[in-house]
Write an enzyme that holds these catalytic residues in place. Structure first.
Site, PDB file in Angstrom:
ATOM      1  N   CYS A   1      -3.845  12.637  13.748  1.00 20.84           N
ATOM      2  CA  CYS A   1      -4.638  11.431  13.510  1.00 20.84           C
ATOM      3  C   CYS A   1      -4.491  10.518  14.704  1.00 20.84           C
ATOM      4  O   CYS A   1      -3.854  10.871  15.688  1.00 20.84           O
ATOM      5  CB  CYS A   1      -4.214  10.756  12.214  1.00 20.84           C
TER       6      CYS A   1
ATOM      7  N   ARG B   1      -8.281  -0.409   5.128  1.00 20.16           N
ATOM      8  CA  ARG B   1      -7.444   0.626   4.503  1.00 20.16           C
ATOM      9  C   ARG B   1      -6.158   0.026   3.960  1.00 20.16           C
ATOM     10  O   ARG B   1      -5.588   0.544   3.000  1.00 20.16           O
ATOM     11  CB  ARG B   1      -7.079   1.707   5.527  1.00 20.16           C
TER      12      ARG B   1
ATOM     13  N   ARG C   1      -4.283  10.704   5.154  1.00 16.51           N
ATOM     14  CA  ARG C   1      -3.205  11.691   5.190  1.00 16.51           C
ATOM     15  C   ARG C   1      -2.292  11.607   3.966  1.00 16.51           C
ATOM     16  O   ARG C   1      -1.716  12.603   3.549  1.00 16.51           O
ATOM     17  CB  ARG C   1      -2.327  11.464   6.422  1.00 16.51           C
TER      18      ARG C   1
ATOM     19  N   ASP D   1       5.110   0.210  12.046  1.00 13.68           N
ATOM     20  CA  ASP D   1       3.878  -0.383  11.521  1.00 13.68           C
ATOM     21  C   ASP D   1       3.711  -1.860  11.910  1.00 13.68           C
ATOM     22  O   ASP D   1       2.688  -2.461  11.592  1.00 13.68           O
ATOM     23  CB  ASP D   1       3.827  -0.251   9.984  1.00 13.68           C
TER      24      ASP D   1
ATOM     25  N   ARG E   1       1.575  14.286  13.650  1.00 15.90           N
ATOM     26  CA  ARG E   1       1.959  14.118  12.242  1.00 15.90           C
ATOM     27  C   ARG E   1       1.929  15.401  11.413  1.00 15.90           C
ATOM     28  O   ARG E   1       1.134  15.541  10.479  1.00 15.90           O
ATOM     29  CB  ARG E   1       1.094  13.030  11.594  1.00 15.90           C
ATOM     30  N   PRO E   2       2.805  16.352  11.724  1.00 17.40           N
ATOM     31  CA  PRO E   2       2.867  17.583  10.927  1.00 17.40           C
ATOM     32  C   PRO E   2       3.460  17.323   9.545  1.00 17.40           C
ATOM     33  O   PRO E   2       4.021  16.244   9.303  1.00 17.40           O
ATOM     34  CB  PRO E   2       3.805  18.473  11.750  1.00 17.40           C
ATOM     35  N   ILE E   3       3.334  18.307   8.636  1.00 17.92           N
ATOM     36  CA  ILE E   3       3.991  18.171   7.322  1.00 17.92           C
ATOM     37  C   ILE E   3       4.994  19.309   7.094  1.00 17.92           C
ATOM     38  O   ILE E   3       5.270  19.684   5.966  1.00 17.92           O
ATOM     39  CB  ILE E   3       2.973  18.095   6.152  1.00 17.92           C
ATOM     40  N   ASP E   4       5.515  19.837   8.212  1.00 16.59           N
ATOM     41  CA  ASP E   4       6.453  20.961   8.112  1.00 16.59           C
ATOM     42  C   ASP E   4       7.668  20.629   7.241  1.00 16.59           C
ATOM     43  O   ASP E   4       8.179  21.485   6.508  1.00 16.59           O
ATOM     44  CB  ASP E   4       6.910  21.404   9.512  1.00 16.59           C
TER      45      ASP E   4
ATOM     46  N   LYS F   1       0.831  -1.206   0.000  1.00 10.47           N
ATOM     47  CA  LYS F   1       0.000   0.000   0.000  1.00 10.47           C
ATOM     48  C   LYS F   1       0.868   1.259   0.000  1.00 10.47           C
ATOM     49  O   LYS F   1       0.626   2.191  -0.768  1.00 10.47           O
ATOM     50  CB  LYS F   1      -0.892  -0.002   1.250  1.00 10.47           C
ATOM     51  N   ASN F   2       1.906   1.266   0.871  1.00 15.20           N
ATOM     52  CA  ASN F   2       2.677   2.501   1.027  1.00 15.20           C
ATOM     53  C   ASN F   2       3.659   2.748  -0.113  1.00 15.20           C
ATOM     54  O   ASN F   2       4.278   3.819  -0.184  1.00 15.20           O
ATOM     55  CB  ASN F   2       3.402   2.513   2.382  1.00 15.20           C
TER      56      ASN F   2
HETATM   57  N1  EPU Z   1       7.230  14.288  10.880  1.00 14.78           N
HETATM   58  C1  EPU Z   1       7.438  15.609  11.186  1.00 14.78           C
HETATM   59  N2  EPU Z   1       7.328  16.536  10.167  1.00 14.78           N
HETATM   60  C2  EPU Z   1       7.026  16.186   8.901  1.00 14.78           C
HETATM   61  C3  EPU Z   1       6.820  14.831   8.598  1.00 14.78           C
HETATM   62  C4  EPU Z   1       6.928  13.898   9.614  1.00 14.78           C
HETATM   63  O1  EPU Z   1       7.707  15.954  12.325  1.00 14.78           O
HETATM   64  O2  EPU Z   1       6.935  17.079   8.040  1.00 14.78           O
HETATM   65  C5  EPU Z   1       7.347  13.262  11.932  1.00 14.78           C
HETATM   66  C6  EPU Z   1       6.058  12.500  12.172  1.00 14.78           C
HETATM   67  O3  EPU Z   1       5.167  13.198  13.029  1.00 14.78           O
HETATM   68  C7  EPU Z   1       6.548  11.190  12.754  1.00 14.78           C
HETATM   69  C8  EPU Z   1       7.890  10.991  12.045  1.00 14.78           C
HETATM   70  O4  EPU Z   1       8.254  12.264  11.504  1.00 14.78           O
HETATM   71  O5  EPU Z   1       6.784  11.333  14.131  1.00 14.78           O
HETATM   72  C9  EPU Z   1       7.859   9.999  10.898  1.00 14.78           C
HETATM   73  O6  EPU Z   1       6.728  10.240  10.072  1.00 14.78           O
HETATM   74  P1  EPU Z   1       6.736  10.012   8.499  1.00 14.78           P
HETATM   75  O7  EPU Z   1       6.537  11.321   7.838  1.00 14.78           O
HETATM   76  O8  EPU Z   1       7.890   9.182   8.099  1.00 14.78           O
HETATM   77  O9  EPU Z   1       5.395   9.181   8.299  1.00 14.78           O
HETATM   78  P2  EPU Z   1       4.461   9.276   7.033  1.00 14.78           P
HETATM   79  O10 EPU Z   1       5.273   9.505   5.842  1.00 14.78           O
HETATM   80  O11 EPU Z   1       3.326  10.179   7.328  1.00 14.78           O
HETATM   81  C10 EPU Z   1       4.615   6.736   6.404  1.00 14.78           C
HETATM   82  C11 EPU Z   1       3.655   5.607   6.250  1.00 14.78           C
HETATM   83  C12 EPU Z   1       3.126   5.197   7.636  1.00 14.78           C
HETATM   84  C13 EPU Z   1       4.318   4.775   8.500  1.00 14.78           C
HETATM   85  C14 EPU Z   1       5.355   5.922   8.569  1.00 14.78           C
HETATM   86  C15 EPU Z   1       6.610   5.550   9.310  1.00 14.78           C
HETATM   87  C16 EPU Z   1       2.747   6.030   4.060  1.00 14.78           C
HETATM   88  C17 EPU Z   1       1.579   6.422   3.225  1.00 14.78           C
HETATM   89  N3  EPU Z   1       2.568   6.028   5.394  1.00 14.78           N
HETATM   90  O12 EPU Z   1       3.877   7.791   7.010  1.00 14.78           O
HETATM   91  O13 EPU Z   1       2.284   4.079   7.438  1.00 14.78           O
HETATM   92  O14 EPU Z   1       3.889   4.475   9.808  1.00 14.78           O
HETATM   93  O15 EPU Z   1       5.704   6.325   7.234  1.00 14.78           O
HETATM   94  O16 EPU Z   1       7.209   4.446   8.737  1.00 14.78           O
HETATM   95  O17 EPU Z   1       3.796   5.707   3.538  1.00 14.78           O
HETATM   96  C18 EPU Z   1       0.534   2.595   7.980  1.00 14.78           C
HETATM   97  O18 EPU Z   1       0.687   2.077   6.861  1.00 14.78           O
HETATM   98  O19 EPU Z   1      -0.163   2.078   8.892  1.00 14.78           O
HETATM   99  C19 EPU Z   1       1.203   3.857   8.265  1.00 14.78           C
HETATM  100  C20 EPU Z   1       0.789   4.672   9.254  1.00 14.78           C
END
Ligand code: EPU
Length: 428
Positions: A118, A399, A94, A307, A123-126, A22-23
């Site tokens: 969530c 999902r 997200r 995960d 989970r910010p996107i900064d 999926k990811n």
């Molecule tokens: N983070 C920030 N700022 C950002 C982005 C992330 O502080 O701009 C923090 C997050 O809050 C978190 C950490 O960095 O504490 C890692 O988050 P990441 O961004 O890597 O997670 P993601 O990209 O939102 C993907 C997977 C998740 C998986 C995580 C970690 C996808 C679509 N989702 O999420 O998958 O848990 O990486 O490996 O690829 C799942 O499939 O159940 C799932 C939640």
């Protein structure tokens, strides 16, 4: 609303094929925005998040149709993007933010609803936004939306302060069409990123180092379509069934998988006493007798994946002694613990630590899924629990797990999907 109904205990035995990841599929679908030519993807899992991404892409002018066990995507919409990912779609998933990079790179603008927090964390996107700003985007946050614009993105050197999976993917998809060279540092190294880079390379992108912490991208003017890209195996789905083998004292052969991607889990399962055999694209895991407790600390790849933390926690309820699980990636990812305790587990949460005392005999109960992986954990617990377990709200499970009840039935489990309309006939 649908739920799972499990009669335990069960012993999982047999062969199961890993679905596509999926990811990895989610960013691959988003990459179809980067060209007007068809992008054909194989092994796209039939799960709810993929259907959500398809709806979003259709909204953005991409025609998506089923094609040989996968999808054929072709952007046919107008060239100036009316590129908006609305709140209604982003709030359900997200990963919708994955369209930010491609829209900006291709059309010079993007408007995407900001995802809120969530179930598993803030989970910010900064980091996504800082990276896109470094490539030259103007970033505005207004009315719950992020508005990005740029005439042309310009290659740059950018270091993530936090390694982020979708952030790295967004930047890759933006930089691939930027002018000049981009060097990304402190990137996430998950295998799904290397898979996206393989797709972008097949589309004409020039990328080096994907899957490592520094990635170099030489921007190109345009990308072309792809006749066939096969999505990698889902390591989290596969890992869930392997944990299922151990927790149930069973014997499962996982086929069409990538064992190297599952190394952190396989090492841990071997330490608990499970028998782990690996050959090429197959993994066989079996277990009999007492299970040894082993601590786990989740970490970005190649560490133990967050995960699989919930599923591993369910396993540790069956180990003889105490184990400590430390969650370092997300701040609120122990919501499955109260539900496991209702089934008889002995787990205490203290900040980022969960301490499990085993082995406890679990007993079937009605439990509620709170997020995707927490749901999988409750299903695993239900497999070993005595009597009847009902897992509510399995839309979370849908999902990310393709036909989970069918795969479990194939492995011998007594599990059924029940619609609440059928509740009257639930006493089996
Ligand atoms: N983070 C920030 N700022 C950002 C982005 C992330 O502080 O701009 C923090 C997050 O809050 C978190 C950490 O960095 O504490 C890692 O988050 P990441 O961004 O890597 O997670 P993601 O990209 O939102 C993907 C997977 C998740 C998986 C995580 C970690 C996808 C679509 N989702 O999420 O998958 O848990 O990486 O490996 O690829 C799942 O499939 O159940 C799932 C939640």
């Amino acid at each position: 609303m649908e739920r799972f109904h499990i009669i335990g205990p069960n012993r999982l035995a047999g062969t199961v094929r890993a679905s596509g990841a999926k990811n990895a599929a989610l960013p691959a679908l988003a990459a179809s925005l980067l060209t007007d030519e068809p992008v054909q993807l194989r092994r796209v899992p039939a799960v709810r998040d993929i259907r959500t991404m398809v709806r979003l892409l259709e909204h953005l002018g991409v025609a998506c149709e089923g094609h040989e066990g996968g999808l054929r995507l072709r952007r046919t919409g107008p060239n100036r993007s009316a590129a908006e990912a609305p709140y209604e779609l982003v709030k359900t998933m997200r990963a919708s933010v994955l369209v930010l990079g491609p829209l900006l790179a291709r059309f010079g603008s993007a408007r995407v609803s900001l995802p809120g927090g969530c179930a598993i964390g803030v989970r910010p996107i900064d980091q996504h936004l800082a990276g896109l700003a470094a490539l030259g985007a103007e970033v505005k946050l207004e009315h719950g939306y992020v508005d990005l614009s740029a005439r042309r993105l310009i290659g740059t050197r950018f270091a993530f302060t936090t390694a982020t999976v979708t952030g790295t993917e967004n930047l890759l998809m933006a930089a691939v069409l930027a002018e000049g060279t981009t060097v990304l540092e402190n990137c996430a190294c998950e295998p799904e990123i290397a898979d996206l880079a393989a797709l972008l390379t097949a589309m004409g992108g020039r990328i080096e180092g994907a899957g490592e912490s520094t990635i170099t991208i030489e921007g190109v003017r345009q990308l072309h379509g792809v006749a066939e890209h096969e999505i990698i195996a889902d390591r989290i789905e596969g890992g869930t069934y392997l944990i299922g083998a151990v927790i149930s004292g069973g014997d499962v052969l996982l086929v069409d998988t990538e064992p190297a991607d599952l190394a952190p889990l396989l090492e841990k399962l071997a330490e608990t006493g499970a028998r782990v055999e690996v050959e090429q694209r197959r993994i066989r895991v079996s277990h009999q007798g007492p299970l040894a407790p082993r601590d786990v600390i989740t970490a970005p790849h190649p560490g133990f994946p967050t995960d699989l933390q919930a599923q591993y926690l369910a396993l540790m309820t069956q180990a003889e002694g105490s184990a400590t699980i430390c969650e370092t990636v997300f701040e609120n990812r122990f919501q499955h613990v109260p539900e496991l305790n209702r089934m008889g587990a002995d787990i205490r949460v203290d900040g980022t630590f969960a301490r499990v005392r085993g082995a406890t005999a679990l007993s079937g109960a009605t439990v509620m899924a709170t997020d995707l992986r927490a749901s999988a954990c409750l299903v695993l617990a239900g497999l070993v629990a005595g009597g009847e377990t009902r897992v509510d709200r399995i839309y979370h499970l849908d999902r990310g797990y393709e036909r989970m009840e069918l795969k479990l039935q194939q492995l011998g489990a007594q599990v059924r999907r029940i619609d609440s309309a059928d509740d009257a006939d639930m006493s089996v």
